[in-house]
Design an enzyme around this catalytic site. Structure first.
Site, mmCIF file in Angstrom:
data_model
loop_
_atom_site.group_PDB
_atom_site.id
_atom_site.type_symbol
_atom_site.label_atom_id
_atom_site.label_comp_id
_atom_site.label_asym_id
_atom_site.label_seq_id
_atom_site.Cartn_x
_atom_site.Cartn_y
_atom_site.Cartn_z
ATOM 1 N N HIS A 76 19.906 -29.652 -29.656
ATOM 2 C CA HIS A 76 19.713 -30.071 -28.260
ATOM 3 C C HIS A 76 19.001 -29.038 -27.401
ATOM 4 C CE1 HIS A 76 23.391 -31.868 -29.996
ATOM 5 N NE2 HIS A 76 22.751 -32.958 -29.646
ATOM 6 N N HIS A 126 24.885 -32.990 -20.190
ATOM 7 C CA HIS A 126 24.436 -33.094 -21.582
ATOM 8 C C HIS A 126 23.752 -31.782 -21.953
ATOM 9 C CE1 HIS A 126 22.115 -34.263 -25.124
ATOM 10 N NE2 HIS A 126 23.005 -35.233 -25.279
ATOM 11 N N GLU A 128 21.296 -30.993 -23.767
ATOM 12 C CA GLU A 128 19.831 -30.940 -23.650
ATOM 13 C C GLU A 128 19.416 -30.717 -22.191
ATOM 14 O OE1 GLU A 128 17.606 -34.219 -25.419
ATOM 15 O OE2 GLU A 128 15.991 -33.824 -23.991
ATOM 16 N N SER A 225 24.332 -39.126 -27.021
ATOM 17 C CA SER A 225 23.646 -39.842 -25.939
ATOM 18 C C SER A 225 22.895 -41.053 -26.472
ATOM 19 C CB SER A 225 22.669 -38.882 -25.244
ATOM 20 O OG SER A 225 21.879 -39.568 -24.324
ATOM 21 N N SER A 268 22.293 -39.348 -34.888
ATOM 22 C CA SER A 268 23.088 -38.266 -35.469
ATOM 23 C C SER A 268 24.145 -38.774 -36.446
ATOM 24 C CB SER A 268 23.749 -37.460 -34.346
ATOM 25 O OG SER A 268 24.280 -38.316 -33.361
#
Ligand code: SF4
Length: 318
Positions: A76, A126, A128, A225, A268
């Site tokens: 990320h 998040h 990222e 996400s 993922s």
């Protein structure tokens, strides 16, 4: 009674996830345990547990990792401050940030350096988003949805540029960008949108499948996400959907009166979890388990350069 299961394709692992997991595996082979990993390498609890069993130690922050130890950064991405901390602690860093996330970091840096206010479309908290905002925290504002785009206040003289998290809803992001363009006609953006190929392909495959199914099962972890966005796609079109980590979370009562169930998996989620879900249906008499293929993907990313270098050296040793 369910008669048919449709398996969306593409689904499951993307190139960035494959690369991140392989980075940890190769690091364990090369250096032996322990190898430290900052945050979950990817957002899937099964993958994290497997790597833990092989000797990976997951930590929340790089500052928890001993001096001189090997640390892998997750797919990320991280803020520059993380690199700085690792440099101070003399970590051996293997950066498994997905190259498509790195691309967004580069945009953030470039826009900020050129004097733009960077409007990052993404979800607060998040990893990222935390990493991308860290590139230019003074110049970046976060917009999470249409309402926030409508309410956004920018200084009058500000030149603005938008960028996006890679794993957003394609449709919602188009709407948010539409609002930003209407309100700030001078706003600029990247030449090509930042939502990655894997996220958009998986949403597209689900969207095409919705007219044929009564319910969608998305295999993925709660903190993934792109998996959550697949559930959103179904809900936005009035189709019931559940996010499950694996077949143990399926409740047979969900399927009362349903004939066709769609199954997909986030970027993922390993394919063996899909196999487990198919087996759950097979054991309950469902014989028709059919692919629903919209596209094939052939994207691959090379391992992080620092790891390739070390692997080449190890191979050259007598
Ligand atoms: Fe990279 Fe997209 Fe996969 Fe994230 S979901 S790791 S951005 S390819």
């Amino acid at each position: 009674m369910v008669e048919r299961v449709l398996l969306a394709s593409p689904r499951g692992f993307c190139a960035g996830v494959e690369r991140a997991v392989e980075t940890v595996e190769q690091a364990l082979d090369l250096y032996g345990a322990p190898v430290y990993v900052r945050k979950q390498i990817i957002h899937n609890i099964h993958v994290v547990r497997d790597l833990e069993a092989r000797g990976a130690i997951f930590v929340e922050e790089e500052t928890e990792v001993p001096e001189g130890a090997t640390i892998v950064y997750s797919a990320h991405g991280v803020a520059p401050s993380v690199h700085a901390n690792s440099a101070r602690l003399q970590h051996k860093v293997l950066d498994a940030t997905c190259p498509l996330v790195t691309k967004v970091h580069v945009q953030a840096r470039r826009f900020a350096a050129a004097g733009y206010t960077v409007v990052l479309i993404g979800h607060a908290g998040h990893e990222e988003v935390v990493g991308t905002m860290g590139e230019a925290p003074e110049s970046t504002v976060l917009v999470q949805d249409v309402a926030e785009a409508e309410a956004l206040e920018l200084p009058e003289a500000a030149r603005a540029a938008y960028i996006t998290q890679t794993t957003l809803s394609v449709d919602e992001t188009v709407e948010i960008i539409g609002v930003l363009r209407r309100r700030f006609p001078e706003i600029v953006g990247p030449r090509k949108e930042d939502i990655c190929y894997a996220t958009s392909n998986r949403q597209w495959a689900v969207k095409e499948m919705l007219s044929e199914i009564d319910m969608l099962l998305v295999i993925g972890s709660r903190n993934s996400s792109n998996s959550n966005r697949l559930v959103d796609v179904a809900h936005a079109h009035g189709v019931a959907a559940h996010l499950i980590d694996d077949e143990s979370e399926i409740d047979a009562r969900w399927f009362e009166g349903m004939r066709t169930v769609g199954v997909t998996s986030g970027a993922s989620a390993p394919e063996r979890l899909v196999v487990g879900v198919c087996e759950w249906f097979r054991q309950r008499g469902v014989e028709r388990i059919e692919p629903f293929q919209m596209a094939s993907e052939d994207v691959t990313f090379r391992l992080p350069v620092e790891l390739r270098r070390e692997l080449a050296l190890a191979e050259a040793r007598p």
